[in-house]
Design an enzyme around this catalytic site. Sequence first.
Site, PDB file in Angstrom:
ATOM      1  CE  LYS A 175     -35.390 -33.515  15.543  1.00  0.00           C
ATOM      2  NZ  LYS A 175     -35.479 -32.537  14.324  1.00  0.00           N
ATOM      3  CB  THR A 207     -30.853 -23.291  13.907  1.00  0.00           C
ATOM      4  OG1 THR A 207     -31.692 -21.859  14.114  1.00  0.00           O
ATOM      5  CG2 THR A 207     -29.227 -22.644  14.381  1.00  0.00           C
ATOM      6  N   GLY A 209     -33.617 -25.204   9.792  1.00  0.00           N
ATOM      7  CA  GLY A 209     -34.133 -26.932   8.171  1.00  0.00           C
ATOM      8  C   GLY A 209     -33.090 -27.367   9.083  1.00  0.00           C
ATOM      9  CB  THR A 210     -31.557 -27.926  12.316  1.00  0.00           C
ATOM     10  OG1 THR A 210     -31.794 -27.453  12.995  1.00  0.00           O
ATOM     11  CG2 THR A 210     -30.303 -26.477  12.357  1.00  0.00           C
ATOM     12  N   GLY A 211     -33.701 -29.754  11.469  1.00  0.00           N
ATOM     13  CA  GLY A 211     -34.238 -30.927  11.757  1.00  0.00           C
ATOM     14  C   GLY A 211     -34.504 -31.502  10.327  1.00  0.00           C
ATOM     15  CB  CYS A 212     -35.698 -30.441   7.339  1.00  0.00           C
ATOM     16  SG  CYS A 212     -37.543 -29.502   6.927  1.00  0.00           S
TER      17      CYS A 212
END
Length: 265
Positions: A175, A207, A209-212
């Site tokens: 990412k 942004t 929590g974008t990864g979760c």
Amino acid sequence: MKGRVLIVAGSDSGGGAGIQADIKAVTAMGAFAATAITALTAQNTEGVHGVVAVEPAFIAQQIEVVLTDIGADALKTGMLHSAEVIETVAAAFRQHAPGTPLVVDPVMVAKGGHRLLQNAAETALRDVLLPMATLLTPNLPEAEALAGFPVRTEADMRRAAEHLARRGPKAILMKGGHLEGDRVIDLLFHEGRFDRFEDARIKSRHTHGTGCTLASAIAAGLAQKMTLRDSVVRARAYVRAAIETAPGYGRGHGPLNHAVTVKPD
């Protein structure tokens, strides 16, 4: 609901990341979310203010009772804060869900900079969980920590993906949100090749929590028998729409709009 996803991760009291984001994302994708909670956090958009760990034996019990009754078509891990927890979760997966697609989001540092993974756990993550992963989804700081060298450019991302693939994951989604510039580049390394995704950067502080969210949306796709690439494409579109329509809550890194609807291509 089509597709069952078991998520093993920590709770975010602010509702923007962690288990809360995972459940919302999987539900938005039309799949069913079950959970095993690894830790409780006192957290908001400004950072993590406290963490209470869940006993590994109870984490294992949560996994066992879900998998032996409801079952799962895909698995997803997030915050696994210690080597003991990682080893416990891996053992439970091997016993109760062998061969089930596994998305590993190597959660190490919160958006505000708070470290969520103990140093001793990094070795366990690399040696125990990565070889089991269908997909690993590191951001650049996480890729640096796992690969052991700086990851600052697209060339670095490619090198890190190939390096981490030798640890055993079947695929890696690098990412590129931490890259400099007005473009965001993500790289999916699978079956010995790269798929490259590039979009304009969305200028937003919301942004959290974008990864979760991305990893759980991908896991939902795998649970629904979509291809890995199609799962990634749909999840990326969902996360971008969720950022663009974020509600603007909080004084810091605010949450996404997990209820946004993404029209299929």
